[in-house]
Motif scaffolding. Structure first.
Motif, short mmCIF file in Angstrom:
data_model
loop_
_atom_site.label_atom_id
_atom_site.label_comp_id
_atom_site.label_asym_id
_atom_site.label_seq_id
_atom_site.Cartn_x
_atom_site.Cartn_y
_atom_site.Cartn_z
N GLN A 91 -11.18 3.34 -9.14
CA GLN A 91 -12.30 4.24 -9.46
C GLN A 91 -13.05 3.74 -10.69
OE1 GLN A 91 -11.25 8.51 -9.56
NE2 GLN A 91 -12.58 8.59 -7.76
N GLY A 92 -12.32 3.30 -11.70
CA GLY A 92 -12.97 2.78 -12.89
C GLY A 92 -13.79 1.53 -12.59
N LEU A 93 -13.28 0.66 -11.75
CA LEU A 93 -14.00 -0.57 -11.40
C LEU A 93 -15.25 -0.30 -10.57
CD1 LEU A 93 -10.93 -2.81 -10.53
CD2 LEU A 93 -12.45 -3.07 -12.52
N LEU A 94 -15.24 0.80 -9.80
CA LEU A 94 -16.41 1.13 -8.99
C LEU A 94 -17.50 1.80 -9.82
CD1 LEU A 94 -14.69 2.37 -5.71
CD2 LEU A 94 -15.80 0.15 -6.13
N GLY A 95 -17.21 2.10 -11.07
CA GLY A 95 -18.21 2.66 -11.96
C GLY A 95 -18.11 4.17 -12.08
N PRO A 96 -18.77 4.73 -13.10
CA PRO A 96 -18.64 6.16 -13.38
C PRO A 96 -19.16 7.05 -12.25
CG PRO A 96 -20.33 5.18 -14.77
CD PRO A 96 -19.64 4.05 -14.06
N ARG A 97 -20.10 6.55 -11.49
CA ARG A 97 -20.64 7.34 -10.37
C ARG A 97 -20.08 6.92 -9.03
NH1 ARG A 97 -26.07 6.44 -12.96
NH2 ARG A 97 -26.17 8.05 -14.55
N TRP A 139 -1.29 16.14 -8.19
CA TRP A 139 -1.08 14.70 -8.14
C TRP A 139 -2.37 13.96 -8.45
CZ3 TRP A 139 -2.32 10.23 -5.43
CH2 TRP A 139 -1.41 9.17 -5.55
N LEU A 140 -3.48 14.39 -7.87
CA LEU A 140 -4.77 13.76 -8.16
C LEU A 140 -5.13 13.92 -9.64
CD1 LEU A 140 -6.83 14.84 -5.02
CD2 LEU A 140 -6.06 12.52 -5.57
N ALA A 141 -4.87 15.11 -10.19
CA ALA A 141 -5.19 15.36 -11.60
C ALA A 141 -4.37 14.45 -12.51
CB ALA A 141 -4.94 16.82 -11.94
N ARG A 142 -3.15 14.14 -12.11
CA ARG A 142 -2.28 13.26 -12.89
C ARG A 142 -2.94 11.90 -13.13
NH1 ARG A 142 3.64 11.39 -10.57
NH2 ARG A 142 4.10 9.87 -12.18
N PHE A 143 -3.78 11.48 -12.18
CA PHE A 143 -4.45 10.18 -12.28
C PHE A 143 -5.94 10.30 -12.59
CE2 PHE A 143 -0.69 9.66 -9.63
CZ PHE A 143 -0.04 8.67 -10.34
N ASP A 144 -6.34 11.49 -13.07
CA ASP A 144 -7.75 11.72 -13.45
C ASP A 144 -8.70 11.37 -12.31
OD1 ASP A 144 -6.99 12.48 -16.09
OD2 ASP A 144 -6.81 10.35 -16.61
N PRO A 200 -1.30 -4.13 -3.96
CA PRO A 200 -2.41 -4.99 -4.35
C PRO A 200 -2.93 -4.65 -5.74
CG PRO A 200 -3.22 -3.21 -3.00
CD PRO A 200 -1.71 -3.09 -3.03
N SER A 201 -3.67 -5.56 -6.31
CA SER A 201 -4.32 -5.27 -7.59
C SER A 201 -5.53 -4.37 -7.33
CB SER A 201 -4.78 -6.55 -8.26
OG SER A 201 -5.87 -7.12 -7.54
N ALA A 202 -5.88 -3.58 -8.32
CA ALA A 202 -7.07 -2.74 -8.22
C ALA A 202 -8.32 -3.59 -8.03
CB ALA A 202 -7.20 -1.88 -9.48
N GLU A 203 -8.35 -4.74 -8.67
CA GLU A 203 -9.52 -5.63 -8.56
C GLU A 203 -9.73 -6.09 -7.13
OE1 GLU A 203 -8.33 -5.29 -12.70
OE2 GLU A 203 -7.17 -5.75 -10.90
N SER A 204 -8.63 -6.43 -6.43
CA SER A 204 -8.78 -6.88 -5.05
C SER A 204 -9.24 -5.75 -4.14
CB SER A 204 -7.47 -7.50 -4.54
OG SER A 204 -6.45 -6.53 -4.44
N VAL A 205 -8.74 -4.53 -4.36
CA VAL A 205 -9.17 -3.39 -3.54
C VAL A 205 -10.65 -3.09 -3.79
CG1 VAL A 205 -8.83 -0.93 -3.09
CG2 VAL A 205 -6.85 -2.40 -3.49
N ALA A 206 -11.07 -3.07 -5.04
CA ALA A 206 -12.47 -2.80 -5.35
C ALA A 206 -13.38 -3.86 -4.75
CB ALA A 206 -12.67 -2.71 -6.87
N ASP A 207 -12.95 -5.11 -4.79
CA ASP A 207 -13.74 -6.19 -4.22
C ASP A 207 -13.90 -6.04 -2.71
OD1 ASP A 207 -15.12 -8.78 -4.44
OD2 ASP A 207 -13.41 -9.54 -3.28
N ILE A 208 -12.82 -5.69 -2.02
CA ILE A 208 -12.90 -5.47 -0.56
C ILE A 208 -13.84 -4.30 -0.26
CG2 ILE A 208 -11.60 -4.81 1.50
CD1 ILE A 208 -9.15 -6.21 0.16
N LEU A 209 -13.73 -3.23 -1.02
CA LEU A 209 -14.59 -2.06 -0.78
C LEU A 209 -16.06 -2.41 -0.99
CD1 LEU A 209 -12.52 0.76 -2.46
CD2 LEU A 209 -13.05 0.54 -0.03
N ARG A 210 -16.37 -3.21 -1.99
CA ARG A 210 -17.76 -3.58 -2.23
C ARG A 210 -18.32 -4.42 -1.10
NH1 ARG A 210 -15.72 -5.16 -7.53
NH2 ARG A 210 -16.05 -3.46 -9.00
N ARG A 211 -17.46 -5.23 -0.47
CA ARG A 211 -17.92 -6.14 0.59
C ARG A 211 -17.89 -5.52 1.98
NH1 ARG A 211 -14.52 -10.42 1.19
NH2 ARG A 211 -12.91 -9.64 -0.19
N ALA A 212 -17.15 -4.44 2.15
CA ALA A 212 -16.96 -3.86 3.50
C ALA A 212 -18.23 -3.18 4.01
CB ALA A 212 -15.81 -2.87 3.48
#
Length: 197
Positions: free
Chosen positions: A96-102, A127-132, A185-197
């Protein structure tokens, strides 16, 4: 190749063979298509079962209603997990942080419970609140009767609370599984896949 890599390779091979035998057994229940559980593109894409779910905000809906129109990173979890699920939650928090504040309006994160009897809306919200978790990250639980079919597709075919996958599954805007990461997986790899999908 490390001992852990070799163990994971053997486990995947054994699991694929076991699932194939189960799918061929006469009179067996219909199964989701057998899909390789290694990381990478899923070809052809596999439609996700459209099962009833209850969301953390208390809504009763169907899985396709949550998935359609958005690229979704999906992880299996249960709120009582004290081993890998908190790590997975931290990965999604970082995504979520890597995808930006919005975030991105057509991208979402979905934590899908494999313990629907315990994972009430209140427990999933906590559980969701635990991870902001911010808007764009939701949690949902299927009905108990649908857990096995979801674990067969998303969890490497393994059932039971101690046997869920730590892979992240990528589902396209039409509700089909198109990609799965390697374990944890790393968060970076997940964010990268989401940006490209």
């Amino acid at each position: 190749m490390s001992v852990l890599d070799e163990h994971a390779r053997r486990r995947r091979a054994w699991l694929t063979a076991a699932l194939a035998l189960t799918a061929l057994r006469p009179g067996s229940a219909p199964a989701v298509p057998i899909v390789g559980y290694h990381g990478g593109r899923v070809t052809p894409p596999v439609p996700v079962p459209d099962v009833p779910v209850h969301t953390a905000d208390g809504r009763a809906t169907r899985l396709h209603a949550l998935l359609n129109g958005r690229v979704t990173a999906l992880q299996l979890f249960f709120t009582g997990c004290s081993s890998t699920c908190p790590i997975q939650g931290a990965v999604f928090q970082r995504v979520q942080g890597l995808l930006g504040p919005r975030g991105h309006p057509d991208v979402q994160l979905l934590s899908l419970s494999i313990s629907p009897l315990e994972d009430t809306p209140a427990r999933m919200r906590a559980w969701l609140a635990r991870f902001d978790a911010r808007p764009g990250w939701i949690a949902a639980a299927p009905e108990l009767k649908d857990v096995d079919v979801l674990q067969a597709l998303f969890g490497g075919g393994l059932t039971g609370l101690d046997n869920h996958s730590t892979q992240v599954q990528i589902v396209d805007r039409a509700g089909a599984l198109i990609w799965r990461t390697y374990e944890l997986p790393s968060a970076e790899s997940v964010a990268d896949i989401l940006r490209r999908a």
